[in-house]
Design an enzyme around this catalytic site. Structure first.
Site, short mmCIF file in Angstrom:
data_model
loop_
_atom_site.label_atom_id
_atom_site.label_comp_id
_atom_site.label_asym_id
_atom_site.label_seq_id
_atom_site.Cartn_x
_atom_site.Cartn_y
_atom_site.Cartn_z
N VAL A 12 -68.57 -13.37 -70.89
CA VAL A 12 -69.51 -12.43 -70.25
C VAL A 12 -68.74 -11.39 -69.43
O VAL A 12 -69.06 -10.19 -69.47
CB VAL A 12 -70.55 -13.18 -69.38
N GLU A 185 -72.21 -23.12 -73.78
CA GLU A 185 -71.55 -23.29 -72.49
C GLU A 185 -70.17 -23.90 -72.72
O GLU A 185 -69.91 -24.50 -73.76
CB GLU A 185 -72.36 -24.24 -71.61
N LYS A 200 -82.60 -22.92 -66.07
CA LYS A 200 -83.28 -21.62 -66.25
C LYS A 200 -84.76 -21.74 -65.88
O LYS A 200 -85.30 -20.85 -65.21
CB LYS A 200 -83.11 -21.13 -67.69
N1 HSE Z 1 -75.42 -21.42 -73.39
C1 HSE Z 1 -76.48 -20.54 -73.05
C2 HSE Z 1 -77.47 -20.50 -74.20
C3 HSE Z 1 -75.92 -19.17 -72.78
O1 HSE Z 1 -77.10 -20.94 -75.29
O2 HSE Z 1 -78.60 -20.07 -74.03
C4 HSE Z 1 -76.89 -18.19 -72.23
O3 HSE Z 1 -77.40 -18.61 -70.99
#
Ligand code: HSE
Length: 405
Positions: A12, A185, A200
């Site tokens: 990122v 991740e 999230k």
């Molecule tokens: N690992 C996360 C996903 C990255 O696959 O959504 C984005 O937040």
């Protein structure tokens, strides 16, 4: 000219530098001034990289430089990201982040600190990758009482499930490919065990309630138990399997919230069934607006970086000003997931049919054309807690998946 520092030159972070460079003049017009990356903090060196001269290893150069107004925290994880973000804010520097772990853990605290120090802690990229969902919640939908937020919030697992369904790919191969594409991740367990989606939805639920929803209180189940055979049944039923995250508000004397992350069978008629690969989709239900849907790339270098840069531009447009976002530190207690009601697809070995009939009574429907040697059915609507107890008494159980009604 606003000077920016990037903490972490990984997927990122390097995307942030790329977006700022590629759309430089457009961004300058929109921000009202040029944005320039002055420092890139990383433990590594990047010989041959066009920005290698900006790479530094000492965070003090950033903290002590009054020219740096905006810091992009793209390191991920809690530490040292938390300490660095806090120090930057205490020095009056705005922080823009994609780090959902940190936002879920310390969002309210860092927002309050930013308010005190007349700067910002912005985190559009922490949920839904490149899809704008935080800003709509805090701005465009600010007149709404939000009753429900639900959808697909993890790109990696959606990519894996799509590959398993459409190409009959093995779980491990699909995960490897998601990692190569930069979706997963660092620790892919966070994706496949549902923890990423859990953080999230905790962030969205906190913004929905204005208080703090602790991600540790959210019932979370990942996709590691999902098999290609589950998709055989899903197809028979005109459905597919998706990892859903949801938060619902229950009206009553006091406001109550329910939140969960789990794989669900989703009807082919549901728009979420058509959300494939790395795409995410979020439904937000407001009491005036009704339902709206946000759809787009939920992970990946440039989509996520674009959301970070959008926050950077917002900060550049509001120097010395705090952009209000209601998220207080007071914690809210979630409703017990065990008390929720729903239906399940249940797969048992053929030998378990009688026991299943005794335990579950009348089935709503017996699923035809499944797998040889198995018996499968859909339960009546029942309490989660009761279903779990019955599954415990069914040694022939092969799998059970909730059905999204
Ligand atoms: N690992 C996360 C996903 C990255 O696959 O959504 C984005 O937040």
């Amino acid at each position: 000219m606003a000077k920016v520092a990037v903490l972490g030159y990984g997927t990122v972070g390097s995307g942030v530098v790329e977006v700022l460079e590629k759309n430089r003049s457009l961004i300058a017009k929109r921000a009202g001034e040029e944005l320039e990356v002055k420092y890139i903090l990383d433990l590594r060196d990047f010989p041959g990289d066009p920005y290698e001269d900006r790479v530094i290893h000492d965070v003090e150069m950033i903290m002590g430089d009054p020219e740096i107004q905006i810091v992009c925290e793209t390191m991920g994880g809690n530490e040292p990201a938390y300490t660095f973000s806090k120090r930057a804010i205490l020095a009056g520097k705005s922080v823009c982040t994609s780090n959902k772990e940190l936002v879920a853990n310390h969002g309210a605290e860092l927002i309050a600190l930013a308010r005190e120090h007349r700067c910002n802690y912005l985190f559009e990229a922490s949920v839904g990758g490149g899809i704008p969902v935080i800003r709509p919640l805090c701005n465009a939908l600010t007149a709404e009482r939000i009753n429900e937020i639900s959808g697909i919030l993890n790109g990696t697992t959606n990519y894996i499930l799509t590959k398993m369904e459409q190409e009959k790919t093995r779980f491990e191969d699909a995960l490897k490919s998601a990692q190569e594409l930069g979706y997963a991740e660092r620790n892919p367990e966070a994706d496949v065990e549902g923890q990423d989606a859990c953080r999230k939805i905790a962030i969205l639920a906190s913004l929905m309630s204005g208080k703090t929803v602790d991600y540790r209180d959210i019932y979370t189940e990942g996709i590691t138990q999902i098999t290609p055979e589950d998709f055989v049944y899903a197809r028979c039923m005109g459905m597919t399997v998706k990892l859903l995250a949801m938060c619902k508000r229950r009206e009553g004397e006091k406001e109550e919230y329910l939140a969960a992350v789990a794989p669900y069978l989703v009807s082919g008629q549901n728009p979420l069934a058509g959300v494939n690969d790395v795409f995410n989709a979020v439904f937000i239900h407001g009491n005036m607006l009704g339902e709206s849907m946000f759809y787009g790339r939920g992970a990946g270098k440039l989509p996520t970086a674009s959301a970070v840069v959008a926050d950077v531009v917002d900060c550049a447009k509001h120097p010395g000003e705090h952009i209000i976002c209601l998220w207080e530190e007071e914690k809210i207690r979630l409703l017990d997931f065990g008390q929720t009601k729903g239906r399940f697809l249940v797969r048992v070995k053929e030998a378990g049919e009688d026991r299943a009939r005794n335990l579950f009574g009348d089935f709503e429907k017996i699923v035809p054309d499944g797998i040889t040697g198995e018996f499968a059915f859909v339960t009546k609507v029942m309490r989660e807690e009761e279903a779990v107890q019955k599954f415990g008494g069914l040694p022939e159980l092969v799998a059970r998946i909730r059905i999204k009604d």
